[in-house]
Design a protein around this motif. Structure first.
Motif, PDB file in Angstrom:
ATOM      1  N   ASP A 244      10.165   0.953   2.246  1.00 27.26           N
ATOM      2  CA  ASP A 244      10.460   0.970   0.535  1.00 27.26           C
ATOM      3  C   ASP A 244       9.150   1.119  -0.262  1.00 27.26           C
ATOM      4  O   ASP A 244       9.036   1.337  -1.075  1.00 27.26           O
ATOM      5  CB  ASP A 244      11.333  -0.588   0.480  1.00 27.26           C
ATOM      6  N   ASP A 245       8.046   0.579   0.445  1.00 26.69           N
ATOM      7  CA  ASP A 245       6.942   0.241  -0.312  1.00 26.69           C
ATOM      8  C   ASP A 245       5.828   1.843  -0.142  1.00 26.69           C
ATOM      9  O   ASP A 245       5.048   2.020  -0.793  1.00 26.69           O
ATOM     10  CB  ASP A 245       5.852  -0.813   0.307  1.00 26.69           C
TER      11      ASP A 245
ATOM     12  N   ASP B   3       4.082   1.087  -3.660  1.00 22.45           N
ATOM     13  CA  ASP B   3       3.629  -0.445  -3.699  1.00 22.45           C
ATOM     14  C   ASP B   3       2.597  -0.630  -3.057  1.00 22.45           C
ATOM     15  O   ASP B   3       2.413  -0.086  -1.771  1.00 22.45           O
ATOM     16  CB  ASP B   3       4.765  -1.335  -3.590  1.00 22.45           C
TER      17      ASP B   3
HETATM   18 MG    MG Z   1      10.657  -1.888  -3.727  1.00 22.64          MG
END
Ligand code: MG
Ligand code: IPE
Ligand code: IPE
Ligand code: MG
Ligand code: MG
Length: 291
Positions: free
Chosen positions: A84-85, A92
């Motif tokens: 996800d990052d 992120d």
């Molecule tokens: Mg995220």
């Protein structure tokens, strides 16, 4: 609100189990285990495994029985965070209070550490000492929750709907897949392992649905109102990336009210099967946590 004290012991049991079942930092081929351990032991809340263990206690089973399930889920959850990052996804730099995996190890190893945690999670479950039919069912439920009908499907919706305005219904469906599917698996897992039958399974599943939606709404609220320091991940990212979130559609107050209502429903539903109020306390924690 921190995770209530009585659940710390569960989180520690899970940490010890994970530590025992993963090769050490320096095991070959380096640096894969170091990267897996870096994200796994960076300080996650362990909500998912705690739900598995607490569910068993509520049904008069042993928390320990759920350790292989809890460990498998935490590995898969951690993989989902690493991916996800990635720059190609949410891009992120911080996670669980530390630089993200790709910042620490580079993108190639971050992708592989995620892949490896997904695989290791399923392997852990496949080795668990349950009746073969139960083990097989758990693997099927977990792969369905993690796959295109569940978490991956939700992540796809999250990505393709950046910069779009969704209806509340569409957003509920996105959240139900992205975050809800794995949390539903967690709450369902105890009655499955303990063989408590379809009626109890249904109630635990429904409790997980309500809790899962409230969890993601709260994550979206915290992204707006909290700080990077508290969250251990960059605050304010959803607005920047134009994500479809509850606060962006309904505003903060209505988002809070909605999460509160969902948790009230979850508590009412589970109370006849929650003699020690473990599942009630966890539901309240989901909306009252500060990170
Ligand atoms: Mg995220
Ligand atoms: C973050 O999950 C990702 C979402 C599904 C919103 P958590 O808030 O449970 O993250 P950790 O495990 O505590 O780091
Ligand atoms: C991610 O949701 C859910 C996953 C399946 C990993 P978010 O993108 O909102 O999670 P955070 O805020 O980065 O933890
Ligand atoms: Mg995301
Ligand atoms: Mg978020």
């Amino acid at each position: 609100m921190p995770l209530p004290e009585r659940f710390r012991e569960y989180a520690e049991m899970v940490d010890q189990y994970l530590d025992r079942h993963l090769p050490g930092d320096n095991a070959p081929p380096e640096p894969i285990y170091r990267a897996m351990r870096y994200s796994l032991f960076a300080g996650g809340k362990r909500l998912r495994p705690v739900l598995c263990l607490a569910g068993a206690e509520s049904l008069y089973g042993q928390a320990e029985t759920m350790l292989p399930v809890g460990a498998a889920v935490e590995m898969i959850h951690t993989y989902s965070l690493i991916h996800d990052d990635l720059p190609a996804m949410d891009n992120d730099d911080f996670r669980r209070g530390k630089p993200t995996s790709h910042k620490a190890f580079g993108e190639a190893i971050a992708v592989l550490a995620g892949d490896a945690l997904l695989t290791a999670g399923l392997e852990t479950l496949s080795r668990a000492d349950y009746d073969p039919a139960v083990r097989c069912r758990l693997i099927r439920l977990l792969t369905a929750a993690a796959g295109t009908e569940g978490m991956i499907g939700g992540q796809v919706l999250d990505m393709v709907n950046e910069n779009k305005t969704l209806t509340r219904d569409q957003l509920d469906q996105l959240h139900a897949k992205k975050t809800g599917a794995i949390l539903r698996f967690c709450t369902l897992s105890a009655p499955v392992v303990l063989g408590r039958g379809p009626e109890i399974e249904q109630i635990f599943l429904q409790y997980g649905s309500l809790l899962g939606l409230a969890f993601q709404i709260t994550d979206d609220i915290l992204d707006v109102v909290s700080t990077t320091e508290k969250l251990g991940k960059t605050a304010g990212k959803d607005e920047k990336e134009k994500k479809a979130t509850y606060p962006s559609i309904l505003g903060l107050e209505e988002s809070r009210r909605t999460a509160g209502r969902l948790i009230d429903q979850a508590c009412a539903l589970i109370s006849p099967h929650d003699p020690r109020s473990y599942l009630r306390d966890l539901a309240l924690y989901v909306v009252e946590r500060d990170h």
